[in-house]
Design a protein around this motif. Structure first.
Motif, PDB file in Angstrom:
ATOM      1  N   TRP A  79       1.164  -1.601  -0.236  1.00 26.47           N
ATOM      2  CA  TRP A  79       0.068  -0.115   0.294  1.00 26.47           C
ATOM      3  C   TRP A  79       1.214   0.891   0.230  1.00 26.47           C
ATOM      4  CZ3 TRP A  79      -2.586  -1.812   4.660  1.00 26.47           C
ATOM      5  CH2 TRP A  79      -3.734  -2.769   4.065  1.00 26.47           C
ATOM      6  N   PRO A  80       1.090   1.989  -1.415  1.00 27.56           N
ATOM      7  CA  PRO A  80       1.691   3.057  -1.314  1.00 27.56           C
ATOM      8  C   PRO A  80       1.228   4.460   0.149  1.00 27.56           C
ATOM      9  CG  PRO A  80       1.890   1.853  -3.505  1.00 27.56           C
ATOM     10  CD  PRO A  80       1.081   0.837  -2.583  1.00 27.56           C
ATOM     11  N   LYS A  81       2.142   5.070   0.063  1.00 28.04           N
ATOM     12  CA  LYS A  81       1.388   6.160   0.934  1.00 28.04           C
ATOM     13  C   LYS A  81       0.435   6.984  -0.093  1.00 28.04           C
ATOM     14  CE  LYS A  81       4.672   6.602   4.254  1.00 28.04           C
ATOM     15  NZ  LYS A  81       5.622   8.344   5.082  1.00 28.04           N
ATOM     16  N   ASP A  82       0.603   7.101  -1.525  1.00 26.07           N
ATOM     17  CA  ASP A  82      -0.373   8.244  -2.121  1.00 26.07           C
ATOM     18  C   ASP A  82      -1.528   7.621  -2.209  1.00 26.07           C
ATOM     19  OD1 ASP A  82       1.196   6.228  -4.129  1.00 26.07           O
ATOM     20  OD2 ASP A  82       1.252   7.626  -5.449  1.00 26.07           O
ATOM     21  N   VAL A  83      -1.361   5.918  -3.174  1.00 28.52           N
ATOM     22  CA  VAL A  83      -2.388   4.917  -3.133  1.00 28.52           C
ATOM     23  C   VAL A  83      -3.340   5.094  -2.135  1.00 28.52           C
ATOM     24  CG1 VAL A  83      -2.925   2.826  -3.456  1.00 28.52           C
ATOM     25  CG2 VAL A  83      -1.130   3.835  -5.032  1.00 28.52           C
ATOM     26  N   GLN A 139      -3.807   7.216   0.258  1.00 29.30           N
ATOM     27  CA  GLN A 139      -4.380   8.720   0.509  1.00 29.30           C
ATOM     28  C   GLN A 139      -5.560   8.580  -0.634  1.00 29.30           C
ATOM     29  OE1 GLN A 139      -4.233  11.154   2.736  1.00 29.30           O
ATOM     30  NE2 GLN A 139      -5.505  12.352   1.770  1.00 29.30           N
ATOM     31  N   GLN A 140      -5.118   8.792  -1.373  1.00 29.81           N
ATOM     32  CA  GLN A 140      -6.166   8.635  -2.661  1.00 29.81           C
ATOM     33  C   GLN A 140      -7.044   7.551  -2.285  1.00 29.81           C
ATOM     34  OE1 GLN A 140      -4.589   7.860  -6.972  1.00 29.81           O
ATOM     35  NE2 GLN A 140      -2.996   9.647  -6.140  1.00 29.81           N
ATOM     36  N   GLU A 182      -9.736   8.773   0.090  1.00 28.02           N
ATOM     37  CA  GLU A 182     -10.310   9.902  -0.101  1.00 28.02           C
ATOM     38  C   GLU A 182     -11.276   9.819  -0.669  1.00 28.02           C
ATOM     39  OE1 GLU A 182      -7.454  12.678  -2.369  1.00 28.02           O
ATOM     40  OE2 GLU A 182      -7.114  13.252  -0.551  1.00 28.02           O
ATOM     41  N   GLN A 228     -11.399   2.080  -3.769  1.00 28.38           N
ATOM     42  CA  GLN A 228     -10.638   1.487  -5.673  1.00 28.38           C
ATOM     43  C   GLN A 228     -11.158   0.947  -6.205  1.00 28.38           C
ATOM     44  OE1 GLN A 228      -6.320   0.106  -5.553  1.00 28.38           O
ATOM     45  NE2 GLN A 228      -6.190   0.277  -3.042  1.00 28.38           N
TER      46      GLN A 228
END
Length: 286
Positions: free
Chosen positions: A164-168, A170-171, A174, A178
């Protein structure tokens, strides 16, 4: 060769999570108590995927009671065990539910209600085999359940958070959801953020690296050098984190070890045959 008895797939109610899990059983009917292997499929997987029935037959012929599970929220249903007919369940799945499913089936296997006659089963010899995410679940379950005697993993995930990358994240947070494409079926599969929330709520139970480090049972981990889904470094971490882990790296093997779905062949991929042969010896010594 022993005559393998195949029991009709059964459904087991999961009142806690409101979806049934299904399972099937294969074993040589010979009146001799046999160790039990419970096989756990991976993400976007199911118990009858690809070569899994051939694998079950082969383990049964080698002298095991082999049980395969369809986790309650894997997206299949008892009436459509090979189709993702319940995408809402798939989206609401999480690691806590899956561990509870495995525990429920283990309880059932050890109960008087289990379909295999008492004389055919050695209830002191419970083993787990898991592929991919199912391998991670097998490791988690073995770390919390002292009934498990040994584990075999196939291309196992060894750290959920690393996926789970941080940018993924966060999106995902929000949006609350997914959308995961399934290249085989063409479906767009929902995955709700609740899986992340559940993970962090119960991280003490679900944190794989710590679970692996506290394991006290032998583990045999298989991983291919050409795995396109789970990096080989995850298998190397398993061995680094626990001296009970024995790692076998299979040169040229991909994430599914040469299989696909559907699988029209009447023989196993060479890598899978090697995995089974090696695992049989490993389990019989455990």
């Amino acid at each position: 060769m022993n005559l393998t008895k195949i029991l009709t797939p059964s459904a087991l109610s999961t009142a806690k999570h409101q979806k049934p899990l299904t399972y099937d059983v294969r074993y040589p009917e010979n009146g001799t108590p046999k160790p039990v292997i419970l096989f756990i499929h991976g993400f976007k997987g199911f118990k009858d995927w690809g070569y899994f029935n051939l694998m079950a037959d082969t383990f049964a012929e080698a002298g095991f009671v082999f049980v395969k599970i369809n986790l309650s929220h894997n997206g299949t249903t008892p009436n459509a065990p090979e189709e993702f007919a319940d995408l809402e369940a798939f989206g609401q799945n999480n690691f806590s539910i899956e561990l509870d499913d495995v525990g429920l089936l283990l309880d059932h296997i050890l109960s008087a209600d289990f379909e295999v006659p008492e004389e055919e089963i050695d209830k002191e010899q419970l083993m787990l085999v898991g592929h991919s995410r199912g391998g991670g679940l097998a490791l988690l379950k073995a770390s919390e359940d002292t009934r498990i005697r040994a584990v075999v993993t196939m291309a196992a995930v060894s750290d959920w958070e690393a996926r789970w990358p941080k940018d993924v994240l966060q999106q995902w947070k929000e949006a609350g959801i997914q959308h995961i494409p399934n290249s085989r079926t063409g479906q767009i599969m929902p995955l709700y953020y609740q899986i992340v929330e559940d993970y962090y709520r119960f991280r003490d139970r679900l944190h794989l690296p710590q679970a692996i480090k506290r394991l006290k049972v032998p583990v045999l981990a298989f991983h291919g050098t050409e795995d396109e889904t789970v990096p080989l470094s995850m298998a190397e971490d398993l061995q680094k984190w626990n001296d009970y882990v024995r790692l076998e790296i299979l040169e040229g093997a991909n994430h599914t070890f040469g299989g696909g779905h559907p699988y029209p062949e009447d023989h196993l991929p060479a890598a899978v045959r090697h995995i089974i042969d090696t695992s049989v010896g490993f389990f019989k010594k455990s």
